[in-house]
Design an enzyme around this catalytic site. Structure first.
Site, PDB file in Angstrom:
ATOM      1  N   HIS A   3      -6.251  -5.711  -2.897  1.00 41.13           N
ATOM      2  CA  HIS A   3      -7.202  -5.740  -1.781  1.00 41.13           C
ATOM      3  C   HIS A   3      -7.487  -7.176  -1.324  1.00 41.13           C
ATOM      4  CE1 HIS A   3      -9.018  -1.452  -2.557  1.00 41.13           C
ATOM      5  NE2 HIS A   3      -7.780  -1.435  -2.110  1.00 41.13           N
TER       6      HIS A   3
ATOM      7  N   ARG B 259       0.833  -1.209   0.000  1.00 46.43           N
ATOM      8  CA  ARG B 259       0.000   0.000   0.000  1.00 46.43           C
ATOM      9  C   ARG B 259       0.868   1.261   0.000  1.00 46.43           C
ATOM     10  NH1 ARG B 259      -3.568   2.330   4.350  1.00 46.43           N
ATOM     11  NH2 ARG B 259      -5.161   3.507   3.217  1.00 46.43           N
TER      12      ARG B 259
ATOM     13  N   ASN C 193      -3.310   9.457   4.068  1.00 46.84           N
ATOM     14  CA  ASN C 193      -2.138   8.620   4.352  1.00 46.84           C
ATOM     15  C   ASN C 193      -1.975   8.264   5.828  1.00 46.84           C
ATOM     16  OD1 ASN C 193      -1.222   8.269   1.735  1.00 46.84           O
ATOM     17  ND2 ASN C 193       0.064  10.104   1.763  1.00 46.84           N
TER      18      ASN C 193
ATOM     19  N   HIS D 226       0.552   4.297  -2.719  1.00 50.36           N
ATOM     20  CA  HIS D 226       0.292   5.675  -2.282  1.00 50.36           C
ATOM     21  C   HIS D 226       1.453   6.601  -2.662  1.00 50.36           C
ATOM     22  CE1 HIS D 226      -3.295   5.562   0.622  1.00 50.36           C
ATOM     23  NE2 HIS D 226      -3.306   4.425  -0.029  1.00 50.36           N
TER      24      HIS D 226
ATOM     25  N   GLU E 290       3.897  14.397   3.061  1.00 50.93           N
ATOM     26  CA  GLU E 290       2.891  13.558   2.404  1.00 50.93           C
ATOM     27  C   GLU E 290       2.226  12.576   3.365  1.00 50.93           C
ATOM     28  OE1 GLU E 290       3.632  11.168  -1.306  1.00 50.93           O
ATOM     29  OE2 GLU E 290       4.680  12.997  -1.902  1.00 50.93           O
TER      30      GLU E 290
ATOM     31  N   VAL F  74       1.081  10.026  -5.989  1.00 55.11           N
ATOM     32  CA  VAL F  74       1.050  11.449  -5.620  1.00 55.11           C
ATOM     33  C   VAL F  74       2.079  12.255  -6.412  1.00 55.11           C
ATOM     34  CG1 VAL F  74       1.245  13.114  -3.730  1.00 55.11           C
ATOM     35  CG2 VAL F  74       0.033  10.958  -3.385  1.00 55.11           C
TER      36      VAL F  74
END
Length: 323
Positions: A190, A59, A90, A63, A84, A67
């Protein structure tokens, strides 16, 4: 003569431009030839301490890349709480993901100091945790530099939300040169990890005026979710995203979608929308098709917004820009 010069200039511009085409699998073959083995060992050691290593690292990679590109900017800590990692989207990134990269970086720098970027270590670690959970292996392209900017304000609007429609998901992934099939394959991550109740509570208690429970949810699954996440649940409570095989990287996530057991609206929409349903059905039936598509999508994800040369640096401390 002039035409040859222009052609050369175009070639140079292409060669030094940002984005794809700059990463190579053997980037450290002479400067740090054992980097992959060192990272794999560090990740494996961390995994032996806690399973959360796996979903947390995967993950973190996603992420980070979405960005400001795959540049380890999500790793940065700010004394002012404005990096961040401090953005609301986050705050749920588990500390074990960060720790995995820090430990791997320490192990690599003990052998090859100031050679390998934190961004490359995160990319390698993301592949390694997939393999540790039983998922496909794939070669990781390397040569990223670490970003010089990490701002919480840059995060909003750049990560998928749990209530996204198919078109919203496709639009966000397309910005990063990722296709609908890439998006559906990456959503398969997931199959691992967990979510806090507040991320899907609306589907259980306030979906619409006519139906408080989302009618696309499997009724039995909805009851399970309600018992795990009552209305005023402790916000720290989290549940497995894959109710069937939460610790195995497999295609059961897609089988769950077919059964109405997608945790987020943005999961279930992949099956309920006719434009994406055939891909979900294929991945549900064929673990090979899913594994191949996931490996391809991860390699493409790893090319997003990469920094090379003077666009970035090699951090000594992954949490400090310019270290």
């Amino acid at each position: 003569m002039e035409r040859g010069y222009i052609v050369l200039l175009v070639v140079l511009i292409i060669a030094t431009g940002r984005g794809e085409g700059q990463l190579v699998e053997n980037f450290y073959s002479s400067s740090c030839p054992n980097v992959e083995g060192i990272v794999r060992q560090a990740v494996s050691t961390k995994f032996s301490q806690t399973f959360t290593t796996i979903p947390a690292t995967l993950r973190l990679f996603f992420h980070d890349c979405f960005v400001t590109g795959c540049d380890a900017s999500t790793m940065v800590s700010s004394p002012n709480g404005d990096a961040e990692k401090d953005a609301p989207d986050n705050l749920s990134l588990a500390g074990d993901g960060f720790d995995t990269v820090v430990k791997a970086k320490q192990a690599v720098d003990a052998v090859c100091p100031k050679v390998v970027s934190c961004a490359d270590i995160l990319a390698l670690a993301a592949r390694d945790v997939v393999v540790l959970a039983g998922g496909p292996s794939f070669n990781v392209e390397l040569g990223r530099r670490d970003g010089m900017v990490s701002k919480a304000s840059l995060v909003k609007g750049n990560l998928p939300e749990p209530e996204f429609t198919l078109s919203q998901l496709n639009a966000m992934f397309a910005k990063h040169n990722l296709s609908q099939i890439d998006m559906i394959a990456l959503s398969g991550a997931h199959t691992l990890g967990f979510s806090h109740c507040n991320r899907f509570a609306k589907r259980l208690y306030s979906f619409s005026s006519s139906s408080p429970v989302d009618p696309s949810l499997n009724a039995e699954y909805a009851q399970q979710l309600m018992s795990a996440c009552p209305k005023d649940v402790d916000p720290s409570i989290a549940i497995d995203m894959d109710p069937e095989t939460p610790r195995t990287f497999d295609n059961v996530y897609y089988q769950n979608l077919v059964s109405g057991k997608g945790l987020f609206t943005s999961d279930e929409v992949l099956f309920s929308d006719p434009a994406s349903q055939p891909t979900v059905s294929d991945f549900a039936q064929s673990s090979g098709d899913f594994s191949g598509a996931f490996a391809t999508a991860m390699r493409k994800l790893g090319r997003v917004g990469v920094k090379t040369g003077s666009q970035g640096s090699i951090r000594t401390d992954c949490t400090v820009i310019g270290s």
